[in-house]
Each structure stands twice: as C-alpha cells, then as structure tokens.
Design an enzyme around this catalytic site. Structure first.
Site, PDB file in Angstrom:
ATOM      1  N   GLU A 205      -2.006  -2.127  11.362  1.00 37.76           N
ATOM      2  CA  GLU A 205      -1.029  -3.233  11.430  1.00 37.76           C
ATOM      3  C   GLU A 205      -1.714  -4.586  11.413  1.00 37.76           C
ATOM      4  OE1 GLU A 205       2.071  -3.042  10.397  1.00 37.76           O
ATOM      5  OE2 GLU A 205       2.542  -1.653  12.014  1.00 37.76           O
ATOM      6  N   HIS A 206      -1.132  -5.483  10.641  1.00 41.02           N
ATOM      7  CA  HIS A 206      -1.672  -6.837  10.470  1.00 41.02           C
ATOM      8  C   HIS A 206      -3.098  -6.792   9.939  1.00 41.02           C
ATOM      9  CE1 HIS A 206       1.488  -9.555  11.818  1.00 41.02           C
ATOM     10  NE2 HIS A 206       1.860  -8.597  12.660  1.00 41.02           N
TER      11      HIS A 206
ATOM     12  N   LEU B  87      11.774  -3.231   9.333  1.00 41.75           N
ATOM     13  CA  LEU B  87      11.646  -2.071   8.433  1.00 41.75           C
ATOM     14  C   LEU B  87      11.513  -2.531   6.979  1.00 41.75           C
ATOM     15  CD1 LEU B  87      14.318   0.303  10.024  1.00 41.75           C
ATOM     16  CD2 LEU B  87      11.838   0.305  10.372  1.00 41.75           C
ATOM     17  N   SER B  88      11.286  -3.805   6.826  1.00 37.89           N
ATOM     18  CA  SER B  88      10.988  -4.394   5.524  1.00 37.89           C
ATOM     19  C   SER B  88      12.163  -4.434   4.557  1.00 37.89           C
ATOM     20  CB  SER B  88       9.812  -3.652   4.895  1.00 37.89           C
ATOM     21  OG  SER B  88       9.120  -4.553   4.108  1.00 37.89           O
ATOM     22  N   SER B  89      13.293  -4.910   5.071  1.00 30.21           N
ATOM     23  CA  SER B  89      14.433  -5.082   4.173  1.00 30.21           C
ATOM     24  C   SER B  89      14.091  -6.100   3.079  1.00 30.21           C
ATOM     25  CB  SER B  89      15.651  -5.556   4.964  1.00 30.21           C
ATOM     26  OG  SER B  89      15.343  -6.736   5.660  1.00 30.21           O
TER      27      SER B  89
ATOM     28  N   GLU C 225       7.349 -13.198  -2.725  1.00 31.80           N
ATOM     29  CA  GLU C 225       7.413 -13.434  -1.277  1.00 31.80           C
ATOM     30  C   GLU C 225       6.455 -14.552  -0.864  1.00 31.80           C
ATOM     31  OE1 GLU C 225       7.530 -10.027   1.416  1.00 31.80           O
ATOM     32  OE2 GLU C 225       8.652 -11.407   2.685  1.00 31.80           O
TER      33      GLU C 225
ATOM     34  N   ASP D 273       3.974  -3.824   2.250  1.00 35.79           N
ATOM     35  CA  ASP D 273       5.387  -3.458   2.152  1.00 35.79           C
ATOM     36  C   ASP D 273       5.821  -3.292   0.701  1.00 35.79           C
ATOM     37  OD1 ASP D 273       5.231  -3.778   4.847  1.00 35.79           O
ATOM     38  OD2 ASP D 273       6.336  -5.666   4.910  1.00 35.79           O
TER      39      ASP D 273
HETATM   40  C1  GLA Z   1       4.865  -7.542   7.502  1.00 33.75           C
HETATM   41  C2  GLA Z   1       4.181  -7.946   6.196  1.00 33.75           C
HETATM   42  C3  GLA Z   1       3.086  -6.950   5.805  1.00 33.75           C
HETATM   43  C4  GLA Z   1       2.146  -6.655   6.954  1.00 33.75           C
HETATM   44  C5  GLA Z   1       2.933  -6.337   8.228  1.00 33.75           C
HETATM   45  C6  GLA Z   1       2.015  -6.202   9.429  1.00 33.75           C
HETATM   46  O1  GLA Z   1       5.609  -6.378   7.339  1.00 33.75           O
HETATM   47  O2  GLA Z   1       5.114  -8.039   5.147  1.00 33.75           O
HETATM   48  O3  GLA Z   1       2.388  -7.445   4.679  1.00 33.75           O
HETATM   49  O4  GLA Z   1       1.250  -7.714   7.152  1.00 33.75           O
HETATM   50  O5  GLA Z   1       3.889  -7.344   8.520  1.00 33.75           O
HETATM   51  O6  GLA Z   1       1.154  -5.127   9.278  1.00 33.75           O
END
Ligand code: GLA
Length: 383
Positions: A32-33, A124-126, A159, A171
């Site tokens: 993550e990150h 959840l990356s909508s 984005e 994502d």
């Molecule tokens: C968001 C960003 C990703 C990633 C995550 C953290 O979802 O869109 O690119 O950096 O945060 O892991």
C-alpha cells in the site's frame, strides 16, 4: 444493476442502448502506498461493478448520466477542458479530452448511462473503474485498438493530469488486467506483472467498509506523494536509485542518518518495509501459510497507521474489531483516510465474524459498517 443502466437509458434517450460494458472494483491485498514509489503491489478485482449502457449520437455531444444523480451532464467534444465545478463527470470527460489531445479520432458523440454498485469514495477505486470503463468503451466504439496496458496508462494520465490526483498505476492496472480467481503481482517501476492464484482453501478475504465520508482525500494523498519525492531527492545524492522501493530493509539505518526530517524517515521506512512484505506475502500465498499472511496484513496496517499516517480512527477500529472477531489478520486497503479494510478469515466463520465486527464497530464509532464476501473476477469488459 446492469438492468437499471439499460432502463434509464431507454427512459432518457427513447431508444435501446447499443452497447453494455462493466468494470469491477478492486481490493489491494498488500503493497500500500508504494505503487508511486516503484514498489510491488498485489491487487485483485472484486465482484462489485460499474455498468455503462451506451449509444452513438449523430452530433458531437457527450451526454452522461448516473443512476444515483438526477442531472444529465452534457458537453461538446469541442469543449472538454477541465473546470473546478465538475463532479464525477470529470472522469469520463477527461478520457475524451486526453484521447483527443493524443490525436485519436473521435468523430461523433455518445450517450452514456452509468450505474454503480461500487460506493463512491469508499476506497474500492470507483474512480479508476469509471476511468478504465470509459477508456475501454471509447476504444471499442471508435475502434481505437487500445490494448489493456495502453488503457491503464491513459486512465492514469487522465487521473493525474486532468483530475489532478497524483495517483500511482495500481488501480488503473488491476481494473484493466484483472483475472478471475487471481491477484495481480504488479511491478510498478517496470509495469511488468504475473498472476498469483488466490485459492486459500478454507480461508477467504472479506471486505469491511467504514462508511466514513472521505474528505480532503486528494490533498492528503498528494501530500504523501510529495513527501516521498522530497525524501527520494535527498537520498539520490547517496544512492543510485530511481525509486524509494529500490532501497532494502538493511539500508534503513543509514537512511535514517541521512534524513534529518524524522517524518520523511517514517514515510521511507513504511515504503521499504511494505515492499519487503509483498515478497513475503507471495511466498506465504504459495505455501498456503495463512498464519503468516495474517501477520503480514497486521504489520502492514500498523505501518500505515504509525509511519505513513493514512488510517484514522474508523479504519483503526475496523482493524481492531476484526482481530477481536477472530480474523487471522486485517488491514486498510487502498488510499486510506476512511474507505475500506480487508480481513482474512475462515470461510465458515463469515456470519459470526460479520455480526461481531458490525456490533463492535457501531459501539466504538457510532455508525454502521458493512461487511461482505466477494468473488475475485476479471477486469473491465464488454457484456
Ligand atoms: C489509491 C491510488 C493508488 C495507490 C493507493 C494506495 O488507491 O489510486 O494508486 O497509491 O491509493 O496504495
């Protein structure tokens, strides 16, 4: 849900849509990150979708609608520049804008109705789902011939440059490249990847949603990206590296002495250790070693809480209550600052786990959490 997108299309445009597409949400198992730090990540697509029903127009108008918002959004293909008044429509409009800027031919407009099962701003990356979905359908309808890697890169560019979030590539990549029953082991520095089977026998990953409205997420996210870039600029004077994730855990002692700002050191420590956890996680997945997986999830969460400072009380509460409810491990997933967490649990425990988590979270935070099982599914597609 696809039905709603079709029904609304018919109501608004008085005709049948010609195409139907869908893009899934994603979870990230670990890593993550660190995508924007050139690290490795392990996301997977889950069975919650955004649908789009689409038809061609004779003019140059793009007319957009979502089923959860009353107003139509309408723009001419000649007038797509970003403005601060834009809401969710900046994602699809940005796709048209960037593709046109790159010289792709988009000679006529479209009607599009979106319907989403993915809660907006839930971690959840909508947004990446909406981006990939739009790039995919535009490429399909105008026969642009974009492959899934190109779809990823264009969605990320929209984005970053149009929507002004300095997001990494994770994502957009997973939603374009996701495969049923597999996680994607993605090297974000080289954009190379392999698939990792997600069969854990009697165990499964479940999703827990904080239902906390996320505010200021963009500015806080961009702040972390900037901190990492500042640390990298200093460390480049001492190491020949292009990304923070190239550093090893054994480098950390020296790194600490080089960074006078303790905050920057904490950020780097998270990145380096999290990247190592991805390798360890993959090894444990191969062996079906769920105990180690659980430990790595927990370490990841605590590092995101203490060193990276992106969790907050809602996610920390879910983490705690999941462990009390017998999860082998749990962690926030995605950008953080609210949003969702995942837990690794025994499949047969699901009902009691969900009950306990909801009850304790409500007691602790005062609002309801959602807890659900998901299937691991393919990426964006035409139906
Ligand atoms: C968001 C960003 C990703 C990633 C995550 C953290 O979802 O869109 O690119 O950096 O945060 O892991």
């Amino acid at each position: 849900m696809s039905k709603l997108a079709i029904e609304q299309y018919k109501q608004i445009f008085k005709s049948e849509p010609s195409y139907l597409y869908r893009a899934p949400a994603r979870i990230n198992l670990i890593g993550e990150h660190i995508d924007y730090n050139g690290g490795k990540v392990l996301p997977a697509c889950i069975s919650k979708y955004i649908y789009a029903s689409v038809g061609k127009r004779d003019d140059e108008q793009i007319i957009l609608k979502t089923t959860f918002d009353g107003d139509l959004r309408q723009k001419s293909l000649q007038n797509l520049a970003f403005n601060n008044e834009m809401g969710w429509e900046k994602y699809p409009l940005g796709v048209f804008y960037i593709l046109k800027q790159k010289g792709y031919e988009i000679p006529f407009g479209l009607n599009i109705v979106f319907d989403s099962e993915i809660p907006m701003a839930s971690g959840l990356s909508s947004s990446a789902a909406l981006l990939d979905l739009t790039v995919y359908l535009v490429s399909d309808i105008y026969a642009l011939g974009l492959d899934r890697k190109q779809i990823t890169l264009i969605a990320q560019e929209v984005e970053n440059s149009y929507c002004q979030l300095k997001s990494g590539i994770m994502d957009q990549a997973i939603i374009a490249l996701g495969k049923e029953k597999h996680a994607l082991l993605l090297d974000c520095a080289s954009f190379t990847y392999t698939y990792c089977p997600m069969d854990l026998g009697d165990y499964e990953f479940v999703v827990m949603q904080t239902n906390k409205p996320r505010k200021l997420i963009e500015s806080k996210y961009n702040e972390r990206v900037d901190e990492c870039q500042r640390a990298l600029a200093i460390l480049k004077n001492h190491y020949s590296i292009n990304n923070l994730a190239e550093l090893k855990v054994s480098d950390l002692k020296k790194v600490e002495s080089l960074l006078s700002d303790a905050l920057l050191y904490k950020r780097v420590r998270h990145v380096v250790k999290e990247n190592q956890r991805v390798y360890d996680f993959i090894e444990a997945m191969k062996k079906g070693d769920v105990k180690t997986l659980g430990r790595l999830l927990n370490e990841s969460h605590l590092s995101l809480k203490e060193d990276y400072e992106v969790t907050g009380q809602h996610l920390d509460s879910l983490y705690e209550v999941a462990l009390q409810a017998n999860a082998l491990g749990a962690r926030m997933t995605g950008a953080g600052f609210g949003g969702c967490a995942i837990a690794l649990i025994k499949k047969s425990d699901f009902s009691s786990f969900a009950c306990k988590v909801k009850e304790s979270y409500k007691k602790d935070i005062g609002i309801d959490a959602d807890v659900y099982e998901v299937d691991i599914v393919d990426g964006v597609n035409r139906l």
